[in-house]
Design a protein around this motif. Sequence first.
Motif, short mmCIF file in Angstrom:
data_model
loop_
_atom_site.label_atom_id
_atom_site.label_comp_id
_atom_site.label_asym_id
_atom_site.label_seq_id
_atom_site.Cartn_x
_atom_site.Cartn_y
_atom_site.Cartn_z
N LEU A 15 17.95 0.25 -2.30
CA LEU A 15 16.55 0.14 -2.73
C LEU A 15 15.90 1.50 -2.55
O LEU A 15 15.80 2.01 -1.44
CB LEU A 15 15.81 -0.91 -1.88
N ASN A 16 15.46 2.10 -3.67
CA ASN A 16 14.80 3.40 -3.58
C ASN A 16 13.44 3.35 -4.25
O ASN A 16 13.05 2.34 -4.86
CB ASN A 16 15.67 4.50 -4.18
N ASP A 17 12.68 4.45 -4.14
CA ASP A 17 11.29 4.44 -4.58
C ASP A 17 11.12 4.22 -6.08
O ASP A 17 10.04 3.84 -6.54
CB ASP A 17 10.57 5.71 -4.13
N SER A 18 12.17 4.42 -6.85
CA SER A 18 12.07 4.21 -8.30
C SER A 18 11.87 2.73 -8.64
O SER A 18 11.43 2.39 -9.74
CB SER A 18 13.30 4.76 -9.02
N ALA A 19 12.23 1.85 -7.70
CA ALA A 19 12.10 0.41 -7.95
C ALA A 19 10.64 -0.04 -7.95
O ALA A 19 10.29 -1.04 -8.58
CB ALA A 19 12.88 -0.38 -6.90
N LEU A 20 9.80 0.67 -7.23
CA LEU A 20 8.41 0.24 -7.07
C LEU A 20 7.56 0.77 -8.23
O LEU A 20 6.76 1.69 -8.08
CB LEU A 20 7.86 0.70 -5.73
N THR A 21 7.73 0.19 -9.40
CA THR A 21 6.97 0.59 -10.58
C THR A 21 5.56 0.03 -10.52
O THR A 21 5.25 -0.87 -9.72
CB THR A 21 7.66 0.09 -11.85
N GLU A 22 4.71 0.54 -11.40
CA GLU A 22 3.33 0.05 -11.45
C GLU A 22 3.30 -1.43 -11.83
O GLU A 22 2.52 -2.22 -11.28
CB GLU A 22 2.53 0.87 -12.47
N ASN A 64 0.82 -1.22 0.00
CA ASN A 64 0.00 0.00 0.00
C ASN A 64 0.85 1.27 0.00
O ASN A 64 0.49 2.26 0.62
CB ASN A 64 -0.93 0.00 1.22
N GLY A 65 1.99 1.21 -0.68
CA GLY A 65 2.86 2.39 -0.73
C GLY A 65 4.15 2.15 0.02
O GLY A 65 4.54 1.01 0.29
N ILE A 66 4.83 3.24 0.37
CA ILE A 66 6.14 3.18 1.00
C ILE A 66 6.04 3.65 2.46
O ILE A 66 5.87 4.84 2.72
CB ILE A 66 7.16 4.05 0.25
N PRO A 67 6.09 2.74 3.43
CA PRO A 67 6.01 3.14 4.84
C PRO A 67 7.20 4.00 5.25
O PRO A 67 8.31 3.83 4.73
CB PRO A 67 6.02 1.80 5.59
N ALA A 68 6.99 4.90 6.18
CA ALA A 68 8.05 5.81 6.61
C ALA A 68 9.21 5.08 7.27
O ALA A 68 10.35 5.55 7.23
CB ALA A 68 7.47 6.85 7.58
N ASP A 69 8.94 3.93 7.90
CA ASP A 69 10.01 3.22 8.60
C ASP A 69 10.59 2.08 7.77
O ASP A 69 11.33 1.24 8.28
CB ASP A 69 9.49 2.66 9.93
N SER A 70 10.29 2.04 6.47
CA SER A 70 10.78 0.97 5.62
C SER A 70 12.21 1.23 5.18
O SER A 70 12.71 2.35 5.26
CB SER A 70 9.88 0.82 4.38
N ARG A 71 12.87 0.18 4.66
CA ARG A 71 14.22 0.33 4.14
C ARG A 71 14.26 1.32 2.99
O ARG A 71 15.19 2.12 2.86
CB ARG A 71 14.76 -1.02 3.69
N MET A 72 13.23 1.29 2.15
CA MET A 72 13.19 2.17 0.99
C MET A 72 13.18 3.64 1.42
O MET A 72 13.79 4.50 0.77
CB MET A 72 11.95 1.87 0.13
N ALA A 73 12.50 3.92 2.54
CA ALA A 73 12.43 5.29 3.02
C ALA A 73 13.60 5.66 3.92
O ALA A 73 14.07 6.79 3.92
CB ALA A 73 11.11 5.50 3.77
N HIS A 74 14.08 4.65 4.68
CA HIS A 74 15.07 4.93 5.73
C HIS A 74 16.51 4.80 5.24
O HIS A 74 17.38 5.57 5.64
CB HIS A 74 14.83 3.96 6.89
N ASP A 75 16.77 3.81 4.37
CA ASP A 75 18.14 3.53 3.94
C ASP A 75 18.12 3.17 2.45
O ASP A 75 18.19 1.99 2.08
CB ASP A 75 18.72 2.37 4.76
N PRO A 76 18.01 4.18 1.57
CA PRO A 76 17.81 3.92 0.14
C PRO A 76 19.08 3.63 -0.64
O PRO A 76 19.10 3.79 -1.86
CB PRO A 76 17.17 5.23 -0.32
#
Length: 336
Positions: A256-263, A241-253
């Motif tokens: 793994l960064n938000d560009s990986a989560l494509t549609e 359901n998106g990118i949680p604030a405490d996730s690795r993607m948000a905390h330590d990119p």
Amino acid sequence: MFEPTAIYAPNPHRYDTMTYNRAGTSGLKLPAVSLGFWHNFGDITPFDQMKSLVFTAFDNGITHFDLANNYGPEPGQAEKNCGLLLAKYFKHHRDELVISTKAGYEMWTGPYGDLGSRKYLLASLDQSLERLGLDYVDIFYHHHPDPETPLEETMGALAQAVNSGKALYVGLSNYDGPTMEKAAAILAELHVPFIINQNKYNILDRTVEKNGLKETAFKLGKGLITFCPLAQGLLTNRYLNGIPADSRMAHDPRFLNDSALTEKLHKQVMDLNNLAAERGQTLAEMSLAWLLHDGKVTSVLTGASKPQQILDNIGALKNTHFSDEELKLIDEISSR
């Protein structure tokens, strides 16, 4: 049974429910779920958090801790923190643990600080042992192939690591099937106990199936331990359901960064999650179980930031059977 330490008394039933698999045809058994120190053991993680992770792991039969010289941040810090944990809490349990480390990626500046030369590998192993506070590691890996160094030199360095008593076994990481087979032949001629390969492998990344590594390892009687089995958290419920604030993607990119989560990827993950629910498993449990289902993967190397994640990962061992229809659907979803 009495445990000879007043500081940390592990769960006396820790070996009752964990599955242990031989690394290929060797005598060494590894837990089906191992603990990796790639993330969450560097200088950005509180020591008490690290302590709770290793206690939870060992209390539940996870006897294998996997490191590398460059794990951090900063490089070397994961080994230092592991050394502190071992010295303070596991002094009387060293012989119950399998500690592995690696060398191959850049560790220090200059021409001798990376790749596959004899000089770099043996110097790095000495440095790793000092940081870990150990006389030997159980497995020493070459972390990735170095096409500019003769394979005979790199394998000779691994042989020296064993002959010197600083490693019990050796492994190769990130090799493909043909290169690994050549390396295995050299190591066999040198009578070196090469027992395992460490490679990235998960439902979404089938590289080891395509480059011959998985089948060649099985053919030669070598183990396979897989890193990123949950695609750094993508194959969990964390990102449904998106990118949680405490996730690795948000905390330590860093990896793994938000560009990986494509549609497209999100749709694949949702479809896999639906299949997992039909099986009565979480997405993470199904993803780990899938890796272990055919008996060719010795162990899945998992990371964790919370103790509950370790317990959840172990839950995958309750059901590693898949029907032909389920396997076909997983392949279909992952190849879209």
